[in-house]
Write an enzyme that holds these catalytic residues in place. Structure first.
Site, mmCIF file in Angstrom:
data_model
loop_
_atom_site.group_PDB
_atom_site.id
_atom_site.type_symbol
_atom_site.label_atom_id
_atom_site.label_comp_id
_atom_site.label_asym_id
_atom_site.label_seq_id
_atom_site.Cartn_x
_atom_site.Cartn_y
_atom_site.Cartn_z
ATOM 1 N N ASP A 78 29.476 47.824 36.093
ATOM 2 C CA ASP A 78 30.549 46.872 36.378
ATOM 3 C C ASP A 78 29.966 45.740 37.222
ATOM 4 O OD1 ASP A 78 33.854 47.164 36.147
ATOM 5 O OD2 ASP A 78 33.190 45.730 37.655
ATOM 6 N N ARG A 110 45.557 35.551 45.830
ATOM 7 C CA ARG A 110 44.548 36.569 46.125
ATOM 8 C C ARG A 110 43.496 36.081 47.104
ATOM 9 N NH1 ARG A 110 42.914 39.867 40.680
ATOM 10 N NH2 ARG A 110 44.910 40.863 40.321
#
Ligand SMILES: C[S@@+](CC[C@H](N)C(=O)[O-])C[C@H]1O[C@@H](n2cnc3c(N)ncnc32)[C@H](O)[C@@H]1O
Length: 281
Positions: A156, A45
């Site tokens: 979040d 990633r």
């Protein structure tokens, strides 16, 4: 060819020292506990990000992080590493249960003298959980008489994913879990997507928040959803978080966890109601 390979970040390993550094940084910042099995995923990633930065080794990237020590770069790192998988009405039994208990809860609040309801989606990802809560609340409100002051807080740690939540635009594919009559009632159809309509959007406040850091509010909340985030934390972080949730829940308030998460041995004042749902007593 060989030279190209040497400088190609996609081919470079993520060595112990660098992986250890990244693990500690992420743990300190977010409570996320990256175990050894995640190393390859993290490596893969990070590659595209490093390429964009013009950095061609993980050691150089760690030095860059140490030198800049910027919250912005750590946020970018988290955006890349965190798993944001979510969907509308995920773990549907929770929403069915909520639809059943909300009218009674509202009646109790009214008797206690406050027609006020506060919900918190603690790791809302791209917003589907918060909007699903909003739909259940709106549907419930049509059944109960009188005004109820309702707010849903949705937070979040990933600012990138929050931007998507605030936008409230979802592909037709993502909308498949929303029943057609609610799709028509709460969304506007666009060419190849749906956009959350204002009355539903206005119910929800999206905020950036690292749940393991300080909270700029005390609650109390009637409903807390903390689903599919705690699995990334170690036991000590989970325990601490559950204690804090319990402190800011109303008596008779409900805590919803993900189906693979549980409170075993954590919080004596949170009593099991149905799988992964607990009531404060
Ligand atoms: C797998 S998603 C779960 C989304 C939703 N709750 C659900 O169950 O469908 C996990 C979310 O937790 C967020 N997250 C991870 N660590 C966090 C932290 N320390 N504070 C707040 N959010 C965090 C991630 O950014 C991600 O959006």
């Amino acid at each position: 060819m060989e030279e190209a390979e040497k400088s190609d970040i996609f081919l470079k390993p993520l060595h112990d020292a660098e992986y250890q550094y990244l693990r500690e940084l992420i743990y300190q910042y977010s409570g996320i506990n990256l175990h050894e099995g995640k190393r390859e995923l993290i490596r893969a990633r990070l590659c595209t990000h490093l390429k964009k930065l013009g950095i061609d080794s993980f050691r150089e990237y760690c030095n860059y992080l140490k030198q800049t020590a910027s919250a912005d770069e750590i946020n970018k790192l988290l955006n890349i590493l965190s798993t944001n998988m979510t969907q509308f009405f995920r773990e549907k039994a929770h929403f069915d249960f909520l639809a059943n208990v909300l009218p009674e809860m509202i009646q109790r609040r009214k008797k206690q003298g406050s027609a006020r309801l506060r919900l918190w989606s603690t790791a809302c990802s791209s917003g589907e959980e918060a909007y699903s809560l909003g739909i259940i609340v709106q549907e419930t409100l049509t059944e109960v008489s009188g005004h109820v002051d309702v707010k849903i807080l949705a937070t979040d740690i990933s600012s990138g994913i929050l931007e998507r939540a605030i936008l409230g635009k979802y592909s037709k594919e993502r909308m498949q879990d929303v029943p057609p009559h609610w799709r028509a009632k709460y969304f506007k159809a666009a060419r190849d997507s749906y956009i959350v309509d204002m009355p539903l959007k206005n119910l929800i406040q999206f905020r950036h928040l690292n749940v393991v850091g300080p909270w700029p509010f005390k609650g109390p909340f009637d409903i807390i959803f903390c689903r599919n985030m705690m699995i990334y934390f170690d036991k000590a972080t989970q325990q601490n978080l559950v204690e804090r949730f319990s402190e800011c829940l109303q008596e008779d308030g409900l805590l919803f966890l993900g189906h693979s998460e549980s409170l075993v041995g954590f919080a004596p004042n949170l009593k099991y109601v149905i799988p992964s749902v607990y009531r404060k007593v």
